[in-house]
Design a protein around this motif. Structure first.
Motif, PDB file in Angstrom:
ATOM      1  N   TRP A   1      99.419  29.485 121.887  1.00  0.00           N
ATOM      2  CA  TRP A   1      99.933  28.363 122.648  1.00  0.00           C
ATOM      3  C   TRP A   1      99.069  27.121 122.413  1.00  0.00           C
ATOM      4  O   TRP A   1      97.929  27.068 122.826  1.00  0.00           O
ATOM      5  CB  TRP A   1      99.898  28.671 124.149  1.00  0.00           C
ATOM      6  CG  TRP A   1     100.717  29.824 124.599  1.00  0.00           C
ATOM      7  CD1 TRP A   1     100.252  31.034 125.038  1.00  0.00           C
ATOM      8  CD2 TRP A   1     102.135  29.903 124.686  1.00  0.00           C
ATOM      9  NE1 TRP A   1     101.289  31.861 125.378  1.00  0.00           N
ATOM     10  CE2 TRP A   1     102.463  31.183 125.178  1.00  0.00           C
ATOM     11  CE3 TRP A   1     103.168  29.010 124.392  1.00  0.00           C
ATOM     12  CZ2 TRP A   1     103.777  31.590 125.379  1.00  0.00           C
ATOM     13  CZ3 TRP A   1     104.476  29.423 124.585  1.00  0.00           C
ATOM     14  CH2 TRP A   1     104.766  30.685 125.079  1.00  0.00           C
ATOM     15  N   GLY A   2      99.600  26.137 121.715  1.00  0.00           N
ATOM     16  CA  GLY A   2      98.940  24.849 121.622  1.00  0.00           C
ATOM     17  C   GLY A   2      97.620  24.823 120.883  1.00  0.00           C
ATOM     18  O   GLY A   2      96.940  23.796 120.864  1.00  0.00           O
TER      19      GLY A   2
ATOM     20  N   ASP B   1     103.593  23.868 120.452  1.00  0.00           N
ATOM     21  CA  ASP B   1     102.972  25.169 120.228  1.00  0.00           C
ATOM     22  C   ASP B   1     102.995  25.518 118.748  1.00  0.00           C
ATOM     23  O   ASP B   1     103.974  25.248 118.049  1.00  0.00           O
ATOM     24  CB  ASP B   1     103.713  26.269 121.009  1.00  0.00           C
ATOM     25  CG  ASP B   1     103.602  26.102 122.500  1.00  0.00           C
ATOM     26  OD1 ASP B   1     102.535  25.650 122.955  1.00  0.00           O
ATOM     27  OD2 ASP B   1     104.570  26.412 123.213  1.00  0.00           O
TER      28      ASP B   1
ATOM     29  N   THR C   1     103.584  27.953 115.745  1.00  0.00           N
ATOM     30  CA  THR C   1     104.421  29.142 115.582  1.00  0.00           C
ATOM     31  C   THR C   1     104.179  29.862 114.252  1.00  0.00           C
ATOM     32  O   THR C   1     104.545  31.006 114.088  1.00  0.00           O
ATOM     33  CB  THR C   1     105.907  28.752 115.703  1.00  0.00           C
ATOM     34  OG1 THR C   1     106.700  29.931 115.689  1.00  0.00           O
ATOM     35  CG2 THR C   1     106.333  27.848 114.574  1.00  0.00           C
TER      36      THR C   1
ATOM     37  N   THR D   1     104.870  24.017 113.809  1.00  0.00           N
ATOM     38  CA  THR D   1     104.983  24.116 115.259  1.00  0.00           C
ATOM     39  C   THR D   1     106.415  24.433 115.674  1.00  0.00           C
ATOM     40  O   THR D   1     107.359  24.310 114.886  1.00  0.00           O
ATOM     41  CB  THR D   1     104.548  22.808 115.948  1.00  0.00           C
ATOM     42  OG1 THR D   1     105.566  21.816 115.742  1.00  0.00           O
ATOM     43  CG2 THR D   1     103.211  22.317 115.410  1.00  0.00           C
TER      44      THR D   1
END
Length: 220
Positions: free
Chosen positions: A71-72, A94, A96, A109
């Motif tokens: 996450w982030g 986030d 990915t 992302t």
């Protein structure tokens, strides 16, 4: 590796990655990483992720580096010593997908943005030189991302509009669109030291794309 038993995990976040030199394997799941040195010189090592979800893992034996997309934040670890040496953060999106190759680190992302950095182990990641950045023109968020960074770090291939693959030349900023698939693409990977790109879809169609001078020639 003999003696290593993978743990039961939640379906989201399962990843098994092996470095190109076949020395390192990394298993992610259950908010933990298991790092296995396949030659057996080092004991398997666990990294506690403290309940944080894993979206992707990248491993490079040549760079002695592990990248972890969450996450982030994109977190980097040394493979041989286990030392966490820095993070890249995004407040608006986030991570990915992540990749390591050719002395470069890349990410995509959920908001379809990508960036590539030149890695310097003595410099914190937030100060790395950015080689390329942009936004992929796809429909919807790339939560389920298929991508591959070429061995020299010069090309980034990404599943595009489900049945298409786009290949970005990170040096020239050009794009090639490969559209011969008949169903959703489920595999994108550079092989043969970058001389070919292999793609596959849910219709059991596999295409090998020869690559010369940072350009895809044809599919066979």
């Amino acid at each position: 590796r003999e003696g290593f038993k993978a743990r039961s995990s939640q379906p989201l976040g399962h990843r098994l990655r092996v470095s190109r030199d076949n020395r390192w394997a990394v298993w992610s799941g259950d908010s933990r990483l298991d790092v296995i040195e396949l030659e057996g010189r080092l004991k398997p090592r666990a990294v506690d992720l403290k309940g944080q979800m894993v979206f992707d893992v990248a491993v490079s034996g040549a760079m002695d580096m592990l990248a972890l997309a969450q996450w982030g934040q994109l977190t980097f670890f040394g493979l041989s010593d286990g030392w966490r040496f820095g993070r890249l953060r995004r407040q608006d999106d986030d991570f990915t997908w992540c990749g390591l190759s050719g002395g470069r680190a890349a990410y995509i992302t959920a908001g379809n943005k990508y960036a590539v950095y030149r890695v310097e182990r003595k410099v914190m990641p937030d100060r790395w030189e950015q080689v390329a950045a942009g936004e992929l023109k796809v429909k919807g968020a790339l939560r389920d991302c298929e991508a591959s960074l070429s061995p020299d770090g010069g090309l980034l291939a990404v599943r595009h509009r489900k049945r298409e693959v786009v290949v970005l030349d990170l040096e020239q900023g050009t794009e090639q669109h490969l559209g011969r698939h008949t169903d959703k693409v489920n595999l994108v990977k550079f092989i043969n030291n970058g001389r070919r790109l292999v793609t596959a879809d849910d219709d059991n169609r596999v295409i090998f794309w020869p690559c010369e001078e940072h350009r895809i020639i044809s599919g066979e």
